[in-house]
Scaffold this motif. Sequence first.
Motif, short mmCIF file in Angstrom:
data_model
loop_
_atom_site.label_atom_id
_atom_site.label_comp_id
_atom_site.label_asym_id
_atom_site.label_seq_id
_atom_site.Cartn_x
_atom_site.Cartn_y
_atom_site.Cartn_z
N MET A 1 0.85 -1.19 0.00
CA MET A 1 0.00 0.00 0.00
C MET A 1 0.89 1.24 0.00
O MET A 1 1.79 1.37 0.83
N GLY A 2 0.68 2.15 -0.94
CA GLY A 2 1.50 3.34 -1.04
C GLY A 2 1.17 4.36 0.03
O GLY A 2 0.13 4.31 0.69
N LYS A 3 2.08 5.30 0.21
CA LYS A 3 1.91 6.40 1.15
C LYS A 3 2.02 7.72 0.42
O LYS A 3 2.70 7.84 -0.59
N THR A 4 1.37 8.75 0.98
CA THR A 4 1.41 10.09 0.41
C THR A 4 2.09 11.04 1.38
O THR A 4 1.79 11.04 2.57
N PHE A 5 3.04 11.82 0.86
CA PHE A 5 3.76 12.81 1.64
C PHE A 5 3.59 14.17 0.97
O PHE A 5 3.17 14.27 -0.19
N PHE A 6 3.95 15.22 1.71
CA PHE A 6 3.86 16.57 1.16
C PHE A 6 5.22 17.24 1.25
O PHE A 6 5.92 17.15 2.27
N SER A 7 5.60 17.88 0.17
CA SER A 7 6.93 18.45 0.07
C SER A 7 6.85 19.71 -0.79
O SER A 7 5.76 20.23 -1.07
N ALA A 8 8.01 20.20 -1.21
CA ALA A 8 8.06 21.43 -2.00
C ALA A 8 9.29 21.40 -2.88
O ALA A 8 10.35 20.90 -2.47
N CYS A 9 9.18 21.92 -4.07
CA CYS A 9 10.32 21.96 -4.98
C CYS A 9 11.41 22.85 -4.40
O CYS A 9 11.14 23.97 -3.97
N PRO A 10 12.65 22.39 -4.39
CA PRO A 10 13.73 23.18 -3.80
C PRO A 10 14.34 24.19 -4.75
O PRO A 10 15.17 25.00 -4.34
N HIS A 11 13.95 24.18 -6.03
CA HIS A 11 14.65 24.95 -7.05
C HIS A 11 14.61 26.45 -6.81
O HIS A 11 13.64 26.99 -6.27
N ASP A 12 15.65 27.12 -7.28
CA ASP A 12 15.72 28.58 -7.27
C ASP A 12 14.83 29.10 -8.39
O ASP A 12 15.29 29.53 -9.45
N CYS A 13 13.54 29.07 -8.14
CA CYS A 13 12.51 29.42 -9.12
C CYS A 13 11.43 30.17 -8.37
O CYS A 13 11.06 29.79 -7.25
N PRO A 14 10.89 31.24 -8.92
CA PRO A 14 9.87 32.00 -8.19
C PRO A 14 8.60 31.21 -7.89
O PRO A 14 7.90 31.51 -6.92
N ASP A 15 8.30 30.20 -8.68
CA ASP A 15 7.01 29.52 -8.54
C ASP A 15 6.88 28.77 -7.22
O ASP A 15 5.78 28.66 -6.68
N ALA A 16 7.98 28.24 -6.68
CA ALA A 16 7.98 27.57 -5.37
C ALA A 16 6.78 26.64 -5.23
O ALA A 16 5.87 26.86 -4.43
N CYS A 17 6.77 25.56 -5.98
CA CYS A 17 5.59 24.70 -6.08
C CYS A 17 5.49 23.75 -4.89
O CYS A 17 6.48 23.25 -4.36
N ALA A 18 4.25 23.48 -4.50
CA ALA A 18 3.94 22.51 -3.45
C ALA A 18 3.77 21.14 -4.10
O ALA A 18 3.02 21.00 -5.08
N PHE A 19 4.44 20.14 -3.55
CA PHE A 19 4.41 18.78 -4.08
C PHE A 19 3.50 17.88 -3.24
O PHE A 19 3.48 17.96 -2.02
N LYS A 20 2.79 17.02 -3.94
CA LYS A 20 2.20 15.82 -3.33
C LYS A 20 3.00 14.64 -3.85
O LYS A 20 3.07 14.44 -5.07
N VAL A 21 3.64 13.89 -2.93
CA VAL A 21 4.55 12.84 -3.33
C VAL A 21 3.96 11.50 -2.92
O VAL A 21 3.75 11.24 -1.73
N ASP A 22 3.68 10.67 -3.89
CA ASP A 22 3.17 9.32 -3.64
C ASP A 22 4.31 8.32 -3.76
O ASP A 22 5.05 8.32 -4.76
N VAL A 23 4.46 7.48 -2.74
CA VAL A 23 5.53 6.48 -2.71
C VAL A 23 4.89 5.11 -2.59
O VAL A 23 4.09 4.85 -1.69
N ASP A 24 5.23 4.24 -3.52
CA ASP A 24 4.71 2.88 -3.52
C ASP A 24 5.87 1.94 -3.83
O ASP A 24 6.33 1.86 -4.97
N GLY A 25 6.37 1.28 -2.80
CA GLY A 25 7.55 0.46 -2.98
C GLY A 25 8.74 1.34 -3.33
O GLY A 25 9.05 2.31 -2.65
#
Length: 641
Positions: free
Chosen positions: A1-25
């Motif tokens: 069963m996969g898990k969902t985490f929340f993160s953010a793009c580290p790039h030097d970019c103005p957009d600073a996007c919020a990530f939803k990260v799904d991990v399965d195996g």
Amino acid sequence: MGKTFFSACPHDCPDACAFKVDVDGGKVRIEANGRLPWTTFICPKGKRWAKRVFDAGRLTSPLLRRGETFLPLAVDDALDIWAERLGRTVERDGPLSVFLYQGAGSLYFSKRLLAHPLAELGGYRTTRGSLCGSAGNAGLRETFGVVPVQSVETLVASARALLFWGRNVAETSLHLLPLLRKIRARGGRLGAVEIRPTATTALVDRWWRIHPGSDAFLAAWLCRALLVRGLASPKWRSRVDDGQAFETFLSGLDDEALLERTGLSSGEARDLLDWLLLDGPVTHYGGYGLQRYLQGKESYRWISALAVLTGAFDGPGGAVLMGKDEMARFPASLLPRPAETERLPVATWHERLEGLTPPIGHLIVTNANPLQQAPDEKGLRRAFASIPFKVCLDVTLTETARACDLVLPVATFLEEGPDWRGSYWHRYLLRSQAVLDPPPSVRPETALFGGLARRLGLKRDPERLMKEMDDLLLADESLEDLGDGVYAWEEPQFWSDPEARAVLPLFLPEPLSPRGGLRLVTVHVASYINGQSWDAPEADDPLEARLTPAEMDRRGLADGDRIRLTAQNGQGLDVEVRAQEGLSEGIVVLPQGRPGLNALTPPLSSPGFGAPYHETFVSIEARTERKGPTEAEDRTGRSGP
């Protein structure tokens, strides 16, 4: 069963996007975290992280130089060596013999904690300014006292026109594009002032081509025209401190001389003036290309003056913008407070080595790849060779890592946390979580600096301070928790502050004059971020230069021909050449951040301590056959671009 985490793009970019990260195996999928209103999709650079953490090119063991090779060693042994060499240097020559070179390879808050062990030892040297944004910020601060902020919400709701001054948002701020469509749908207008056709000039309603580096002269002409014709905002004088002196200075300028600098005809300039005066407030959006000239600071000062005269203080939607402090909510109590520091200009520090007392004996590079990012690659290599001990912390064996004595592999943002980041575009803070475990011999930077601190008997452990930072931000009642790692805060809005004022410029910069050859213009691209080695093409990938069709004809060149660019410092680079309609005359355009390219650029520091890359002039020689190794071959043994 996969898990969902929340993160953010580290790039030097103005957009600073919020990530939803799904991990399965062993599989990772990165999607948009819709809790952040402006993260409506994830660009290819962000999505690459899902595979990048498993890339075979990652460093998985510390490396110690032995002659021309590197030997792997255990993490504890590497930290012992680092601590011993650092402690010996400080004991012999004092804390200022240590030089910390940090870049913007990640915009996570934890990067501000790394200097604590050095501060506890008494201090350190570090860089001043940035390779991209500091000249513009200096101009804005001189004009307004701060870098002015307008919320994205205000921009979308109220701006009737956006004028992009050398800002290619279709390449560098992709999440602004859906908002531009909204602005246009409600009758807003989009324009651009540029030196070349870009993806942004293709989407705006109108654009005006000017000579490189002439933005200040165009803005001065527009300011003068507004005052002479009585068309400036009636409120502007009440919001400036030197209005009479500004008017007097403008009255002494010559319209024809100003326009001659820009390359615009009087008709084209009047057309731009009329466009600015159409219905509604104008947001002037400054770009990063403006800062790649020696007078980048003054360009921003004059664009700021134009914004004031076109009603930036009159109501919502009028402004001049470039960026802002993405670290504004970093807890001030956790900033390192060294007893001694010395800050050296980021683009020219290596030229000062011989005159420094004490000399630099220990160099630490983290979140940066100056041998690919910074000007004067050859000079930097000589400087690196002269420093007795050099440590690089990175994910891959970059050009800079190869020039160091000890290389420490670091975890990616998906393998550490919790951590935080802000944005230099929107008003949200993003909290990341650890998604994966790093490889066995890989540690987060905070853990490596923490291990260094413990070996030196120091108390300020960045790993512990990172937990303290997280606790402070989670307890901050001024942050609104929107869920899934996204937090909003009421950022002070400069343009709606009734006390906000401006100090307008009273001189123009010295006009740029060609010093022979073509001006080299290196530009941002959408596919990678400057200095991020996993994004930028390799040295043996084709590198294309762009010239005007007229320049191609004068030199008898055809698309695909190979030419050699030779700079005034004697360094050369072989590239392919192609014609491009619409370029300003007298320039050659290349994508930034490619291996070997910055061997051509001289070590210069602009007012505001930026790196004026566009003060490079090159000659062109047609290469009908290979005549020997290129600069890239000289350096790596591989074919050059």
